[in-house]
Design a protein around this motif. Sequence first.
Motif, PDB file in Angstrom:
ATOM      1  N   ARG A  68       7.875   6.409   6.633  1.00 27.32           N
ATOM      2  CA  ARG A  68       7.759   7.627   5.838  1.00 27.32           C
ATOM      3  C   ARG A  68       8.151   7.405   4.378  1.00 27.32           C
ATOM      4  O   ARG A  68       8.771   8.247   3.729  1.00 27.32           O
ATOM      5  N   LYS A  69       7.829   6.222   3.886  1.00 26.51           N
ATOM      6  CA  LYS A  69       8.026   5.889   2.473  1.00 26.51           C
ATOM      7  C   LYS A  69       7.076   4.750   2.116  1.00 26.51           C
ATOM      8  O   LYS A  69       6.618   4.020   2.997  1.00 26.51           O
ATOM      9  N   ILE A  70       6.808   4.600   0.842  1.00 27.91           N
ATOM     10  CA  ILE A  70       5.959   3.499   0.394  1.00 27.91           C
ATOM     11  C   ILE A  70       6.722   2.201   0.637  1.00 27.91           C
ATOM     12  O   ILE A  70       7.896   2.095   0.274  1.00 27.91           O
ATOM     13  N   PRO A  71       6.079   1.212   1.277  1.00 22.18           N
ATOM     14  CA  PRO A  71       6.798   0.006   1.710  1.00 22.18           C
ATOM     15  C   PRO A  71       7.085  -1.025   0.616  1.00 22.18           C
ATOM     16  O   PRO A  71       7.175  -2.205   0.872  1.00 22.18           O
ATOM     17  N   PHE A  72       7.215  -0.561  -0.600  1.00 27.76           N
ATOM     18  CA  PHE A  72       7.615  -1.438  -1.703  1.00 27.76           C
ATOM     19  C   PHE A  72       8.173  -0.549  -2.795  1.00 27.76           C
ATOM     20  O   PHE A  72       7.961   0.670  -2.796  1.00 27.76           O
ATOM     21  N   ILE A  78      -2.276  -2.174   7.622  1.00 26.37           N
ATOM     22  CA  ILE A  78      -0.863  -2.578   7.675  1.00 26.37           C
ATOM     23  C   ILE A  78      -0.041  -1.673   6.764  1.00 26.37           C
ATOM     24  O   ILE A  78       1.020  -1.166   7.146  1.00 26.37           O
ATOM     25  N   PHE A  79      -0.538  -1.450   5.545  1.00 29.86           N
ATOM     26  CA  PHE A  79       0.141  -0.568   4.597  1.00 29.86           C
ATOM     27  C   PHE A  79       0.286   0.833   5.196  1.00 29.86           C
ATOM     28  O   PHE A  79       1.372   1.428   5.170  1.00 29.86           O
ATOM     29  N   ALA A  80      -0.811   1.372   5.752  1.00 27.97           N
ATOM     30  CA  ALA A  80      -0.790   2.735   6.302  1.00 27.97           C
ATOM     31  C   ALA A  80       0.176   2.861   7.476  1.00 27.97           C
ATOM     32  O   ALA A  80       0.905   3.850   7.586  1.00 27.97           O
ATOM     33  N   LYS A  81       0.204   1.868   8.353  1.00 28.41           N
ATOM     34  CA  LYS A  81       1.106   1.918   9.508  1.00 28.41           C
ATOM     35  C   LYS A  81       2.564   1.883   9.069  1.00 28.41           C
ATOM     36  O   LYS A  81       3.404   2.607   9.588  1.00 28.41           O
TER      37      LYS A  81
END
Length: 77
Positions: free
Chosen positions: A44-48, A35-38
């Motif tokens: 195209r950014k870290i999701p947090f 999920i994190f990788a997708k």
Amino acid sequence: MSQSKINFKIDKKLKKELDKICEEIGIPLNVAFTIFAKKLARERKIPFEVDTDPFYSKKNLKRLKKSIKQMENKVDI
């Protein structure tokens, strides 16, 4: 879909904590990382938000040093 294997090391205590959290929400740890990788690939950014502890900011450290000097120079009566 073909798959690739990714291997990396992680602190044992952290891994145990992650396993417990994933178990509580009902997903395996590898699914959480997928999920994190997708999300990372899609956005195209870290999701947090990634930031540092404000305690260690230059401004705060300067203030702490000033306070320490004040305390060291204080004379007890």
